[in-house]
Design a protein around this motif. Structure first.
Motif, PDB file in Angstrom:
ATOM      1  N   LEU A   1     -25.434   6.737 -16.071  1.00  0.00           N
ATOM      2  CA  LEU A   1     -24.593   7.320 -17.120  1.00  0.00           C
ATOM      3  C   LEU A   1     -23.855   6.214 -17.882  1.00  0.00           C
ATOM      4  CD1 LEU A   1     -23.055  10.396 -15.235  1.00  0.00           C
ATOM      5  CD2 LEU A   1     -25.241  10.201 -16.424  1.00  0.00           C
ATOM      6  N   ARG A   2     -23.528   5.137 -17.163  1.00  0.00           N
ATOM      7  CA  ARG A   2     -22.912   3.975 -17.798  1.00  0.00           C
ATOM      8  C   ARG A   2     -23.744   3.497 -18.977  1.00  0.00           C
ATOM      9  NH1 ARG A   2     -24.455  -1.026 -18.383  1.00  0.00           N
ATOM     10  NH2 ARG A   2     -26.426  -0.221 -17.584  1.00  0.00           N
ATOM     11  N   GLY A   3     -25.050   3.326 -18.720  1.00  0.00           N
ATOM     12  CA  GLY A   3     -25.947   2.817 -19.747  1.00  0.00           C
ATOM     13  C   GLY A   3     -26.080   3.776 -20.920  1.00  0.00           C
ATOM     14  N   PHE A   4     -25.925   5.059 -20.635  1.00  0.00           N
ATOM     15  CA  PHE A   4     -26.056   6.050 -21.697  1.00  0.00           C
ATOM     16  C   PHE A   4     -24.782   6.121 -22.540  1.00  0.00           C
ATOM     17  CE2 PHE A   4     -26.764  10.403 -23.412  1.00  0.00           C
ATOM     18  CZ  PHE A   4     -28.053  10.221 -23.878  1.00  0.00           C
ATOM     19  N   VAL A   5     -23.642   5.897 -21.877  1.00  0.00           N
ATOM     20  CA  VAL A   5     -22.357   5.952 -22.589  1.00  0.00           C
ATOM     21  C   VAL A   5     -22.173   4.715 -23.480  1.00  0.00           C
ATOM     22  CG1 VAL A   5     -19.860   5.759 -22.244  1.00  0.00           C
ATOM     23  CG2 VAL A   5     -21.148   7.523 -21.030  1.00  0.00           C
ATOM     24  N   VAL A   6     -22.601   3.547 -22.978  1.00  0.00           N
ATOM     25  CA  VAL A   6     -22.475   2.342 -23.799  1.00  0.00           C
ATOM     26  C   VAL A   6     -23.338   2.517 -25.047  1.00  0.00           C
ATOM     27  CG1 VAL A   6     -22.886  -0.140 -23.925  1.00  0.00           C
ATOM     28  CG2 VAL A   6     -22.005   0.861 -21.813  1.00  0.00           C
ATOM     29  N   GLY A   7     -22.724   2.406 -26.202  1.00  0.00           N
ATOM     30  CA  GLY A   7     -23.473   2.580 -27.443  1.00  0.00           C
ATOM     31  C   GLY A   7     -23.513   4.021 -27.941  1.00  0.00           C
ATOM     32  N   SER A   8     -22.773   4.913 -27.299  1.00  0.00           N
ATOM     33  CA  SER A   8     -22.859   6.326 -27.676  1.00  0.00           C
ATOM     34  C   SER A   8     -21.870   6.696 -28.784  1.00  0.00           C
ATOM     35  CB  SER A   8     -22.638   7.219 -26.457  1.00  0.00           C
ATOM     36  OG  SER A   8     -21.338   7.033 -25.938  1.00  0.00           O
ATOM     37  N   GLU A   9     -21.174   5.715 -29.332  1.00  0.00           N
ATOM     38  CA  GLU A   9     -20.350   5.896 -30.530  1.00  0.00           C
ATOM     39  C   GLU A   9     -19.291   6.992 -30.373  1.00  0.00           C
ATOM     40  OE1 GLU A   9     -22.326   5.483 -34.284  1.00  0.00           O
ATOM     41  OE2 GLU A   9     -24.159   4.745 -33.365  1.00  0.00           O
ATOM     42  N   GLY A  10     -18.697   7.055 -29.199  1.00  0.00           N
ATOM     43  CA  GLY A  10     -17.589   7.987 -28.997  1.00  0.00           C
ATOM     44  C   GLY A  10     -17.983   9.444 -29.038  1.00  0.00           C
ATOM     45  N   THR A  11     -19.257   9.727 -28.768  1.00  0.00           N
ATOM     46  CA  THR A  11     -19.701  11.119 -28.853  1.00  0.00           C
ATOM     47  C   THR A  11     -19.819  11.794 -27.495  1.00  0.00           C
ATOM     48  OG1 THR A  11     -22.033  10.510 -28.744  1.00  0.00           O
ATOM     49  CG2 THR A  11     -21.044  10.633 -30.950  1.00  0.00           C
ATOM     50  N   LEU A  12     -19.542  11.059 -26.419  1.00  0.00           N
ATOM     51  CA  LEU A  12     -19.724  11.648 -25.085  1.00  0.00           C
ATOM     52  C   LEU A  12     -18.424  11.804 -24.332  1.00  0.00           C
ATOM     53  CD1 LEU A  12     -22.897   9.630 -23.960  1.00  0.00           C
ATOM     54  CD2 LEU A  12     -22.799  11.783 -25.204  1.00  0.00           C
ATOM     55  N   GLY A  13     -17.436  11.009 -24.667  1.00  0.00           N
ATOM     56  CA  GLY A  13     -16.171  11.025 -23.952  1.00  0.00           C
ATOM     57  C   GLY A  13     -15.348   9.841 -24.426  1.00  0.00           C
ATOM     58  N   ILE A  14     -14.214   9.607 -23.772  1.00  0.00           N
ATOM     59  CA  ILE A  14     -13.377   8.469 -24.152  1.00  0.00           C
ATOM     60  C   ILE A  14     -13.295   7.498 -22.987  1.00  0.00           C
ATOM     61  CG2 ILE A  14     -11.049   7.747 -24.811  1.00  0.00           C
ATOM     62  CD1 ILE A  14     -10.773  10.260 -26.431  1.00  0.00           C
ATOM     63  N   VAL A  15     -13.625   6.249 -23.267  1.00  0.00           N
ATOM     64  CA  VAL A  15     -13.583   5.200 -22.245  1.00  0.00           C
ATOM     65  C   VAL A  15     -12.131   4.748 -22.080  1.00  0.00           C
ATOM     66  CG1 VAL A  15     -14.288   2.839 -21.712  1.00  0.00           C
ATOM     67  CG2 VAL A  15     -15.938   4.453 -22.700  1.00  0.00           C
ATOM     68  N   THR A  16     -11.619   4.834 -20.855  1.00  0.00           N
ATOM     69  CA  THR A  16     -10.226   4.439 -20.619  1.00  0.00           C
ATOM     70  C   THR A  16     -10.107   3.112 -19.883  1.00  0.00           C
ATOM     71  OG1 THR A  16     -10.196   5.774 -18.611  1.00  0.00           O
ATOM     72  CG2 THR A  16      -9.384   6.815 -20.638  1.00  0.00           C
ATOM     73  N   ALA A  17     -11.208   2.611 -19.358  1.00  0.00           N
ATOM     74  CA  ALA A  17     -11.223   1.266 -18.767  1.00  0.00           C
ATOM     75  C   ALA A  17     -12.673   0.827 -18.659  1.00  0.00           C
ATOM     76  CB  ALA A  17     -10.580   1.260 -17.380  1.00  0.00           C
ATOM     77  N   ALA A  18     -12.878  -0.476 -18.763  1.00  0.00           N
ATOM     78  CA  ALA A  18     -14.237  -1.009 -18.616  1.00  0.00           C
ATOM     79  C   ALA A  18     -14.206  -2.145 -17.607  1.00  0.00           C
ATOM     80  CB  ALA A  18     -14.763  -1.517 -19.963  1.00  0.00           C
ATOM     81  N   CYS A  19     -15.215  -2.142 -16.744  1.00  0.00           N
ATOM     82  CA  CYS A  19     -15.396  -3.247 -15.809  1.00  0.00           C
ATOM     83  C   CYS A  19     -16.467  -4.152 -16.417  1.00  0.00           C
ATOM     84  CB  CYS A  19     -15.860  -2.712 -14.456  1.00  0.00           C
ATOM     85  SG  CYS A  19     -16.138  -3.994 -13.228  1.00  0.00           S
ATOM     86  N   VAL A  20     -16.056  -5.348 -16.830  1.00  0.00           N
ATOM     87  CA  VAL A  20     -16.990  -6.212 -17.547  1.00  0.00           C
ATOM     88  C   VAL A  20     -17.471  -7.365 -16.666  1.00  0.00           C
ATOM     89  CG1 VAL A  20     -15.998  -5.639 -19.787  1.00  0.00           C
ATOM     90  CG2 VAL A  20     -15.184  -7.673 -18.557  1.00  0.00           C
ATOM     91  N   ARG A  21     -18.654  -7.811 -16.948  1.00  0.00           N
ATOM     92  CA  ARG A  21     -19.258  -8.918 -16.215  1.00  0.00           C
ATOM     93  C   ARG A  21     -18.712 -10.241 -16.749  1.00  0.00           C
ATOM     94  NH1 ARG A  21     -24.069  -9.012 -13.724  1.00  0.00           N
ATOM     95  NH2 ARG A  21     -24.955  -7.195 -14.785  1.00  0.00           N
ATOM     96  N   LEU A  22     -18.416 -11.157 -15.852  1.00  0.00           N
ATOM     97  CA  LEU A  22     -18.007 -12.496 -16.270  1.00  0.00           C
ATOM     98  C   LEU A  22     -19.232 -13.417 -16.258  1.00  0.00           C
ATOM     99  CD1 LEU A  22     -14.641 -13.000 -14.325  1.00  0.00           C
ATOM    100  CD2 LEU A  22     -15.122 -11.676 -16.394  1.00  0.00           C
ATOM    101  N   THR A  23     -19.374 -14.183 -17.301  1.00  0.00           N
ATOM    102  CA  THR A  23     -20.495 -15.108 -17.428  1.00  0.00           C
ATOM    103  C   THR A  23     -19.957 -16.537 -17.299  1.00  0.00           C
ATOM    104  OG1 THR A  23     -21.615 -13.585 -18.931  1.00  0.00           O
ATOM    105  CG2 THR A  23     -22.331 -15.883 -18.997  1.00  0.00           C
TER     106      THR A  23
END
Lengths: 345, 483
Positions: free
Chosen positions: B191-213
């Motif tokens: 579901l993460r992959g589906f929400v990323v890029g969904s342009e705010g049409t599925l829900g509201i993201v309140t926090a993101a866990c991001v990868r460090l490079t």
């Protein structure tokens, strides 16, 4: 058990439309390499994708290839090697590309090459009721529409039959070396990971450490020297990655954050862990050992599905069951695709 | 609008009067994003926590009102433009970096954190957050996640999706879920992959866990200039053909170089037809090897001069030239319309020729600055909207441009998204079945069609009652919707 062995996408569409109408439960099968992954599921028919193995397009200058899902990983590797490239995914030779994707296979070298799911840029899938649905595009970058292919990746054949994929590929490394030492443990693994800049993989076992280095020759030389500043590594020509516990009948693939690997694996005498990633493979002899590992993984915020032998996925809760149920209903309205196999049911 | 009034009363009671705006100025300000589409906001709510977002969603659900999430409002396609008097939920005040864990190569951030602020905060740890959209000084992580933002360095490092491990999401019914995980695998569908890029049409993201490079041990930045656009474009493919994937591979044509040079004084050659900004990184030895290959590829294609940044100051200057492009174009004309098509790399030279021809045909000024390595074009039409007939010419040119790119095997958007602007082009790249499936999957998250309605999918994409529910939100779309 009935067998469906389609020659074309059209065949897949017809077969699944018919199966949905007749309420025939279907297990989608590629190279049968990841068939154990998933919860127990009964099927009336198997749909084999192996005749769908055409190369659709490959232009090395685009760093993309398009293949049918039944193509074997070995054949894809051969095709791409001619263009000096690779699909940076560590799937078994006999697996099909679609099978690797549907099973959500872990990329051993992901520190350097990224994860499998990010290599898929376009997908064609036949839904449970026989519709052909495409998502993505044949470009390296794209944000056009919803990424249906994200849901299919790792869905264990419960949302549709993947029939064609466009993959992002990359140049083969100019050189690759595998360092090995018969000393092991997570502590040494961590020290090597800290000392070697940008390794492809550092794999730790209780009494063995393997370091995979890939890149330009001078760069790999520098990395090897850094590894040898920590321990007296030898070198091996064996293919990488080596098969994971080939003698074990049952293997779990645990996933926790990297800093919790030591807690996860405390007291376990056989494992292989990807340092800096947090994946560990553990062979187990009985259900009791698996249950214990799973309970510990859960405490540490992770999971431990079995990838070989019985054992299933475990009972970790999924975050939005109603959403997943509706996704299932959208893609497989009759519920014929491997019912019960994935986490959501 | 009794429902809207009731919603406002309830939101003020729950979140305080200062968190809920409905004065005409505020409604006007939040009626658009950085695109040219103007919609209509019903209420503007500033949330400070996930709990606040839950309150918003429940109130909206109770009164059957649409909700439009908004980050910094830098989106270029109308994704955050409210229609039908929607409740605009602004996440800009949720701007804390919650946790940085180098040992696990991850960080938790709230959606309002600016992209560049995150990268800056991470630098002392030896890591970075790799996606770097040109808007990074002002665009927020929440917006980046929702558009699956790219940026120059995505050529080697991948777009936002590759750098988001998990998202905490509030669904339209007010329920919450963590999609994805800190761990490298999570139970259930992605579901993460589906929400990323969904342009705010599925829900509201309140926090993101991001990868460090990990920050690369060495970096080298080069500026290559060419007398012919075609040579410049072919150098891009030639570099890739040599098995080199630079960290960034950016192309700018003469028009944009001149605008930038007047503005940023980065020492770009204003007489060149086009320049390539190339960055390679990695271990020092790898950087040397890649530099040699890049230089060789460029020489095969008649490069003029190759300027290698001597130090960090010069490197920053070269990047300043690239990153100030969209500020600099304000010097050309008051308005611009920026495209974002993506095409196969080998089509670049032909497409650019086509872009110039289209601009000429419609008597428009076009400049190009784009992610050449990704085949991600950014043709930019500069114009003055107040001149009668200009907007119509821009629209006509844009339509031709999109079709040109699709015909070349390309796609509608590489990183900006679909929003309102490109929505009606979707049937150019997807069949009715494709779009129906997308609509049904969207409805799996939002059965009542209240999340950012009318965006991404054209009105024809049906999924049973869902389409009717979403269509019922409003009749006419705002004037000039897709520009």
């Amino acid at each position: 058990m009935d067998l469906i062995h389609p020659h074309s996408k059209r065949d897949v569409m017809d077969a699944l439309r018919g199966a949905s109408a007749a309420d025939t439960r279907v297990l989608i099968v590629g190279g049968r390499q990841h068939i154990d992954k998933g919860n127990p599921s009964e099927a009336d028919a198997e749909l084999w994708t192996t005749l769908l193995d055409d190369r659709i397009a490959y232009d090395p200058a685009e760093m993309l290839c398009v293949v049918e899902a039944g193509m074997r990983v070995h054949d894809l590797r051969t095709m791409l090697a001619e263009g000096g490239q690779e699909w940076p995914v560590d799937g078994p030779d006999d697996a099909t590309v679609g099978g690797v994707i549907a099973a959500g296979v872990t990329t051993v070298r992901q520190l350097r090459v990224g994860t499998m799911r990010d290599t898929i840029v376009e997908m064609e899938v036949v839904t449970g009721d026989g519709r052909l649905v495409k998502s993505g595009a044949r470009t390296v970058k794209n944000v056009t529409g919803y990424d249906v292919h994200r849901l299919l990746t790792g869905s264990l054949g419960t949302l549709g039959t993947i029939v064609q994929i466009a993959l992002k590929v990359r140049p083969l490394p100019k050189t690759a070396r595998t360092l090995v030492i018969n000393e092991g443990g997570l502590e040494l693994g961590r020290r090597v990971l800290d000392a070697v800049p940008l390794p492809s993989a550092v794999l730790a076992e209780p009494d063995r450490l393997v370091v995979r280095l890939e890149g330009w020759p001078e760069e790999v030389e520098e990395q090897a020297a850094a590894a040898r500043s920590i321990a007296a590594f030898g070198e091996t020509e064996a293919p990488f990655p080596e098969a994971c516990f080939p003698d074990a009948t049952t293997v779990a693939e645990a996933a926790v954050v990297p800093s919790r690997l030591a807690q996860l694996l405390a007291g376990i005498d056989r494992y292989r862990a990807i340092m800096g990633v947090g994946v560990a493979w553990v062979p187990f002899e009985d259900e009791g050992a698996l249950t214990k590992l799973r309970a510990r993984a859960a405490e540490l915020g992770g999971i431990a599905p079995a990838i070989r032998g019985p054992g299933g996925l475990g009972d970790a809760p999924i975050p939005a069951p109603e959403v997943e149920r509706r996704i299932r209903a959208a893609m497989d309205p009759a519920g014929i695709l491997a019912p019960g196999r994935t986490w959501s049911t | 609008m009794a429902a809207l009034d009731d919603a406002r009363t309830e939101l003020v009671a729950a979140l305080g009067a200062d968190a809920v705006l409905h004065d005409p100025l505020a409604l006007r300000l939040y009626a658009r994003d950085a695109s040219m589409v103007e919609g209509s906001a019903g209420l503007v709510v500033f949330v400070r926590s996930a709990e606040d977002v839950v309150v918003c969603m429940r109130v909206a659900a109770r009164h059957d009102l649409p909700v439009v999430p908004r980050g910094s409002g830098t989106g270029l396609v109308g994704g955050a433009t409210p229609i039908a008097d929607a409740i605009v939920v602004v996440t800009a005040k949720m701007d804390r970096i919650l946790e940085v864990r180098p040992e696990d190569r991850l960080a938790w951030v709230e959606p309002g954190v600016f992209n560049l602020d995150l990268a800056d905060a991470l630098r002392p740890t030896g890591f970075t957050y790799a996606p770097d959209p040109s808007s990074q000084q002002v665009s927020s992580i929440g917006g980046n996640v929702n558009t699956n933002a790219g940026g120059p360095h995505c050529l080697a490092y991948g777009v936002t999706s590759a750098h988001v491990l998990a998202v905490d999401v509030v669904l339209p019914d007010g329920s919450v879920g963590r999609f994805g995980a800190e761990a490298p695998a999570a139970p259930g569908y992605d579901l993460r992959g589906f929400v990323v890029g969904s342009e705010g049409t599925l829900g509201i993201v309140t926090a993101a866990c991001v990868r460090l490079t990990p920050l690369p041990p060495a970096v080298r930045t080069m500026l290559l200039d060419f007398a012919e656009v075609e040579d410049c474009a072919q150098t891009v493919s030639a570099i890739i053909a040599r098995g080199v994937v630079p960290a960034a591979l950016e192309m700018m044509d003469r028009g944009i170089v001149r605008a930038v040079e007047d503005f940023a004084h980065a020492g770009y050659p204003t007489d060149a037809a086009a320049v390539l900004l190339v960055e390679v990184d990695g271990l020092p030895a790898a950087v040397d090897a890649q530099t040699r290959e890049v230089e060789a590829a460029a020489r095969e294609h008649l490069v003029g001069t190759i300027r290698v940044a001597a130090d960090d100051t010069e490197r920053a200057l070269l990047w300043k030239g690239r990153k100030s492009a969209f500020g600099a174009i304000a010097r050309i004309a008051p308005h611009y319309h920026l495209h974002d098509c993506v095409v196969p790399r080998k089509a670049l030279a032909d497409i650019l020729a086509g872009v110039y021809a289209i601009a000429q045909r419609h008597d428009l000024i076009v400049t190009n600055v784009f992610h050449a390595g990704d085949g991600n074009l950014h043709p930019l039409f500069s114009f003055d909207r107040s001149v009668p007939g200009t907007l119509e010419r821009v629209l006509a040119a844009s339509d031709e441009l999109v079709r040109l790119c699709v015909d070349a095997g390309g796609s509608l958007s590489g990183e900006h998204g679909i929003g309102l602007e490109k929505r009606d082009f979707m049937p150019l790249v997807f069949t009715a079945d494709d779009l129906d499936a997308q609509a049904c999957l969207r409805a799996a998250f939002d059965p009542d069609g209240r999340m950012n309605p009318r965006k991404v999918l054209p009105d024809g994409a049906r999924c049973g009652d869902y389409a009717a529910a979403a269509l019922g939100r409003d009749g006419a779309l705002p004037e000039g919707t897709w520009i």
